[in-house]
Motif scaffolding. Structure first.
Motif: not given
Length: 106
Positions: A1-9
């Motif tokens: 799971m990509n944490k930076s992508a989830l933070q951007d979302i």
């Protein structure tokens, strides 16, 4: 799971929430429809990625033909014991002697 992508979302969703609080009801409904459309696209993509590739194989199966055999109805025969061969009329038996005495007394 990509944490930076989830933070951007998450940051984008927070920005949407703050914008929605400042607009009228029609705009809120339109924004909700946009988010639902996006959600359904994401769900469809996730299902497609999680689904293993399957190939369909078609097989032909031979089905035997059935033939209909008609049987003639069998005649029912009655047993010889119950068959009557003597056709002379049956005569009543005379009463027993003790019954004759009763008749006289009456």
């Amino acid at each position: 799971m990509n944490k930076s992508a989830l933070q951007d979302i998450q940051q984008a969703l927070n920005a949407i929430r703050s914008e929605i609080e400042r607009v009228d009801d029609e705009t809120k409904w339109a924004a909700l429809e946009l988010m639902l459309g996006t959600s359904s696209c994401i769900v469809a993509l996730a299902k497609k990625m999680a689904k293993p590739e399957t190939k369909t194989v078609t097989r032909t199966v031979a089905v035997p033909k059935t033939t209909i055999v008609k049987q003639e109805p069998q005649q029912q025969t009655t047993p010889k014991d119950t068959e009557r061969t003597d056709f002379t009329p049956i005569r009543p038996q005379p009463p027993l002697p003790n019954q004759q005495d009763d008749r006289d007394k009456r």
